[in-house]
Structure formats: structure tokens, C-alpha cells
Design an enzyme around this catalytic site. Structure first.
Site, PDB file in Angstrom:
ATOM      1  N   ASP A 329       0.704  -1.247  -0.003  1.00  9.11           N
ATOM      2  CA  ASP A 329      -0.111   0.190   0.137  1.00  9.11           C
ATOM      3  C   ASP A 329       0.727   1.085  -0.074  1.00  9.11           C
ATOM      4  O   ASP A 329       0.291   2.378  -0.036  1.00  9.11           O
ATOM      5  CB  ASP A 329      -1.099  -0.040   1.157  1.00  9.11           C
ATOM      6  CG  ASP A 329      -0.194  -0.186   2.520  1.00  9.11           C
ATOM      7  OD1 ASP A 329       0.628   0.668   2.901  1.00  9.11           O
ATOM      8  OD2 ASP A 329      -0.447  -1.170   3.080  1.00  9.11           O
ATOM      9  N   ASP A 383       7.040 -13.361  -3.748  1.00  7.06           N
ATOM     10  CA  ASP A 383       6.946 -14.008  -2.265  1.00  7.06           C
ATOM     11  C   ASP A 383       8.107 -13.657  -1.658  1.00  7.06           C
ATOM     12  O   ASP A 383       9.261 -13.739  -2.168  1.00  7.06           O
ATOM     13  CB  ASP A 383       6.928 -15.584  -2.149  1.00  7.06           C
ATOM     14  CG  ASP A 383       6.794 -16.169  -0.738  1.00  7.06           C
ATOM     15  OD1 ASP A 383       5.743 -15.939  -0.192  1.00  7.06           O
ATOM     16  OD2 ASP A 383       7.713 -16.505  -0.330  1.00  7.06           O
ATOM     17  N   ALA A 384       8.053 -13.096  -0.318  1.00  5.98           N
ATOM     18  CA  ALA A 384       9.246 -12.401   0.321  1.00  5.98           C
ATOM     19  C   ALA A 384      10.203 -13.616   0.621  1.00  5.98           C
ATOM     20  O   ALA A 384      11.367 -13.521   0.559  1.00  5.98           O
ATOM     21  CB  ALA A 384       8.770 -11.903   1.707  1.00  5.98           C
ATOM     22  N   ASP A 403       6.417  -5.691   7.086  1.00  6.72           N
ATOM     23  CA  ASP A 403       4.944  -5.174   7.209  1.00  6.72           C
ATOM     24  C   ASP A 403       4.129  -6.156   6.609  1.00  6.72           C
ATOM     25  O   ASP A 403       3.632  -5.954   5.488  1.00  6.72           O
ATOM     26  CB  ASP A 403       4.741  -3.558   6.480  1.00  6.72           C
ATOM     27  CG  ASP A 403       3.579  -3.116   6.877  1.00  6.72           C
ATOM     28  OD1 ASP A 403       2.688  -3.540   7.794  1.00  6.72           O
ATOM     29  OD2 ASP A 403       2.780  -2.366   6.006  1.00  6.72           O
TER      30      ASP A 403
END
Length: 506
Positions: A329, A383-384, A403
Site C-alpha cells: 500500500d 513472495d518474500a 509489514d
């Protein structure tokens, strides 16, 4: 002539089984029965996965939902198999009626669950009233009907050409398991992306009704009385009519249900792959709320309090290079860019639709300060965990900000593991800091302290802290489920640094 009542020899067919009266050759008839087994098995598994997926979407706890649905279904399948033994004398009619009922119950299950959740908002504890009990009821009903298929299909196969029980069981279960494989793969890769949960379930029900009805009315119609054939035909047409009507109205239903869940001021609602993204408010002075898969990710009421608490403590020190995990965001990046000396910010976000909204939606881009227009910001939608595990060298970062969705959501559990923190530790500069959003503290202190302990186990020195929201019912950041009566009143964070080896200078 005196009729003999001597008992039948072992292995003899039941007395009600007469010679086959099929419109096709026995080999063709046997193939058609096994093809129906294949289709019914695929539909049955889609029903199971549909219930698991919808319940997980509404609650976020996929392990619990999968355990409840699958365990209840397997239990019910055993009961259904036992109960169907009494129906073997009328196997054809019983199977046709059973498939029509299964198509109706399975096809409408997703819509019924979503409707009850949307208009009651009651999805509390595991055994709370409302949708939880309806989930168990649908799992039980579908399991009973699926279990009853097996003895009836076995009887139909034997009616065509009798063979040893072991061979018949092998053929039946081979078709059943292959069908389950196809249904299991079709659900995530075909039905969900192309049709969505509700339409996919109803299409599955229609296929189920057509397959069962066609087998009985086509292959075994001579075993039915004229009245039974008409009743079965009318029942299947009625089921198909209900499913077709529901499919036509599904868009209006989803719109009304979405308003019931998110409120009447839904501005943006889009389905990308298997994710639903919704934006409410943001105009005429109303606070902006961002939902992803029913979970509140951003609340304009106090998102600044959440993001300031997340970012600013970690920025106390060198911060030229910053890595943000999640945060598509752009609000955490907004706080990062308020610090002088930031040269590069890398964002690794899994949700392309969220990133796209953060770029293009006027209200959300205004809230994040148009950070995606800053040349220092670079975004990667992946994907982290996979990003950090890649073999290519990863640059070191002064600050890493996690986050991410709340740790109580099962899908994000791997992002709170010791292995994941070990990967993050590798990319931290010697004096780098990592900050982790560890979920609300008050309702789930054990989860919060588990995150702290996991970080310490990964070789990081931890400083846990907590920040309260501005008031009752306010929430920001990940972790609130849409429709919840009250949102978390606080957020927990853990700030970490690399632990120095014994004897090293501070």
C-alpha cells in the site's frame, strides 16, 4: 411345483439381481460407470476444497478450517457408506437421487456460507453459532452423500458384469482417485481463477447432476419404472434450474454481500487470481479502508499511528538502504522517505492488485504520498521468502521492515519462522535493524512473545514494544477480519539487531 428356499451358496449374487438390461454392450456400460465415478470423485473433492477455501477466506485460519472440514467429511463418508447398504436393492434409482441431492447441496454450499457470514458477521470461536455450525453441517451432509456413492456404484458395476470383489474395488477406486486428482488440480488452477468461488461451486454441481442423471436415465433406465424415470428427470431439471438461476444472480448477490461485509461505500472491488481486493471510503471526508481477502489491511482512522510506530524506531541509525517486506500500500514507505539520507527503498510485496491500487487510486495514492513516483522506490511483486532464498547475491540493507499479515493467519506462518528470520539476518548490514509487526498484544500475548522468541533463536537481539490505537473499534495494518465486531486496540512490534558474538566489543 414347490419353490426351494435353500440358502444361496457363498459368493452367489443377491436374489434381486437379474440379468443386465443395458442399451449398450457390457464393456461399454462398465466404461460409462467408471467414467461417472471419475466425474463424481472430481466434483466431490471440489466441494471439499471449496468449503476449506471459503472458511479460510472468512476466518484466515486455514489449518483449523481444513481440519474441521476434512475430518467431518471423512467421518461422514464412513457413515454414508454403511447407510447406503440398505439401498442396494434399488441401486440405480438411489444413485440418481443421491447425485441430484449432492449437486444441490454442494453447488449451493459456498453461497449459503458466504450469505450467512455477510449478513450476520458471526464467525467467532471454533464452535460459535452461525456459519461455523453451517460449515460443519455442510461438511457432514456432503460427506454422507459422497460416502453413499461407493456401495451403490459397486452394485451398478456388478450388475453389468460380475467379477471378483477385489478386481471391482480396484477398478472403482482407480477411477475415484484419478478423478479426485483432476478435481484437486482444477480447483486452484481453473475454477478459482476463471470463475471464482461461488460460480465454480455451482458449475461443479451442474456437472455432478448431469453425470449422475445421464448415467441412470441413459444406461440403467430399464431398471426404473416410468414414474421413477419421470421423478428423477424432474428432480435433476429442478436442481439444474436452481443452479442456473443462482449463477445468473451471482453478481448481484456478491455485490449485496460485499456491501454487507464492507459497508455501503465500496468504491473498488476486484478479483485478481484468487484474491479479492476492496476499497471503501476515501472520499467526502470518509476514512479510507483497504481490504485484501476480507482482511482489513489499512484503516484511514489511525493508519498513521501504526506505520509511524512500525518505521521510525528502526530508522534510528544508518538508513541509506531500506527493504520493506509487504507494505504494498506504500504507507510504510511514506514514513521511510520522511528520513533524510534514504537512497534506495526496495519493496517486496506479494499482492500486485494492492500495489496497482496504491499507484492509481487517487485516495490511496494521496494517502501514501505518491511514493511510487519516487525514483528511489523499487517494487518487486513476489513472495518474500522466495526472494530472500534466491541464490543470486542480495545486497545488504541498513533497515528491514516486515509489514506482513498478522502471524495468526496461517498462510503467512512461514514469514514468522526461524528460517525466514535467518534469511533476513543474512541481508542485514553489520549495524542493520529489523522491525517486525507481531500482531495485537492484548488478545494474543502468546503469539507476540513467540515471535520475539523466534527472532532471538535466529541470532537477533530483540526490543519488543507495543502501541495503542486511538480508540475502541479502530485498527490499522494487517490482522483484522472483515465483519469483526471489534478490531484490535493495540499493535505489537519487535525491533531487532544482530547479536554480537561472545567477547566482541559493543
Amino acid at each position: 411345483m414347490i419353490e426351494s428356499h435353500a440358502p444361496a451358496p457363498p459368493g452367489a449374487p443377491p436374489p434381486w439381481v437379474g440379468p443386465p438390461r443395458l442399451p449398450v454392450r457390457p464393456a461399454t456400460g462398465r466404461f460409462l460407470v467408471l467414467a461417472c465415478v471419475f466425474v463424481c470423485a472430481a466434483c466431490g473433492l471440489v466441494y471439499e476444497l471449496e468449503l476449506v477455501a471459503l472458511a479460510s477466506y472468512l476466518t484466515g485460519d486455514s489449518v483449523t478450517q481444513a481440519s474441521v472440514v476434512l475430518s467431518v467429511m471423512v467421518f461422514a463418508m464412513g457413515i454414508g457408506s454403511l447407510a447406503a447398504k440398505r439401498l442396494r436393492r434399488h441401486a440405480a434409482m438411489a444413485f440418481g437421487a443421491l447425485e441430484a441431492l449432492l449437486a444441490l447441496v454442494g453447488g449451493c454450499s459456498a453461497m449459503a456460507l458466504y450469505a450467512l457470514f455477510a449478513w450476520t458477521g458471526d464467525w467467532g470461536g471454533l464452535w460459535a453459532s452461525g456459519p461455523r455450525w453451517l460449515l460443519v453441517a455442510f461438511s457432514l451432509a456432503i460427506g454422507l452423500l459422497i460416502g453413499a456413492e461407493v456401495p451403490l456404484l459397486m452394485e451398478l458395476i456388478q450388475r453389468i458384469r460380475r467379477q471378483d470383489a477385489g478386481g471391482a474395488v480396484a477398478d472403482l477406486f482407480a477411477a475415484d482417485y484419478v478423478g479426485a486428482l483432476v478435481g484437486g488440480l482444477a480447483f486452484p488452477f481453473l475454477l478459482l481463477p476463471l470463475l471464482g468461488q461461488l460460480t465454480g461451486a455451482m458449475l461443479t454441481g451442474a456437472v455432478n447432476a448431469i453425470a449422475g442423471g445421464a448415467l441412470v436415465l441413459g444406461l440403467f433406465r430399464r431398471d426404473l419404472t416410468p414414474r421413477a424415470r419421470w421423478l428423477l428427470l424432474v428432480a435433476n431439471l429442478a436442481v439444474l434450474g436452481v443452479l442456473a438461476t443462482a449463477t445468473v444472480l451471482v453478481d448481484d448477490f456478491e455485490r449485496a454481500a460485499r456491501e454487507a461485509v464492507y459497508g455501503e461505500d465500496v468504491r473498488v472491488a476486484l478479483q485478481t487470481g484468487v484474491r479479492e481486493v476492496a476499497l471503501t471510503g476515501g472520499t467526502d471526508g470518509r476514512p479510507l479502508d483497504l481490504y485484501v481477502d476480507g482482511s482489513l489491511r489499512v484503516s484511514g482512522r489511525d493508519e498513521d499511528r501504526y506505520h509511524e510506530a512500525l518505521v521510525h524506531p528502526a530508522m534510528d541509525g544508518p538508513h541509506a538502504r531500506v527493504l520493506v517486506l509487504g507494505g504494498g500500500d506504500g504507507l510504510a514507505v511514506r514514513e521511510v522517505l520522511r528520513h533524510r539520507g534514504v537512497r534506495r527503498v526496495d519493496i517486496v510485496a506479494l499482492d500486485p492488485p494492492v500495489v496497482d491500487l496504491a499507484r492509481r487510486d487517487p485516495a490511496l495514492s494521496r494517502l501514501n504520498g505518491h511514493v511510487y513516483g519516487d525514483a528511489r522506490v523499487h517494487v518487486s511483486t513476489q513472495d518474500a521468502f522466495r526472494r530472500l532464498r534466491r541464490p543470486a547475491p542480495v545486497p545488504s540493507y541498513d533497515v528491514v521492515i516486515a509489514d506482513l499479515p498478522a502471524p495468526g493467519i496461517t498462510a503467512s506462518a512461514k514469514l514468522y519462522s526461524e528460517e525466514f528470520y535467518g534469511l533476513v539476518r543474512r541481508v542485514l548490514a553489520p549495524d542493520g535493524r529489523l522491525v517486525v509487526h507481531a500482531g495485537p498484544v492484548s488478545p494474543r500475548p502468546r503469539v507476540f512473545w513467540t515471535v520475539d522468541a523466534t527472532l532471538r533463536a535466529a541470532g537477533l537481539r530483540t526490543t519488543p514494544y507495543r502501541v495503542e490505537g486511538r480508540g475502541p473499534g479502530s485498527a490499522a495494518g494487517p490482522g483484522r477480519t472483515a465483519g469483526a465486531a471489534r478490531a484490535p486496540h493495540d499493535w505489537g512490534f519487535v525491533l531487532t539487531k544482530k547479536a554480537r558474538p561472545p567477547g566482541a566489543r559493543p
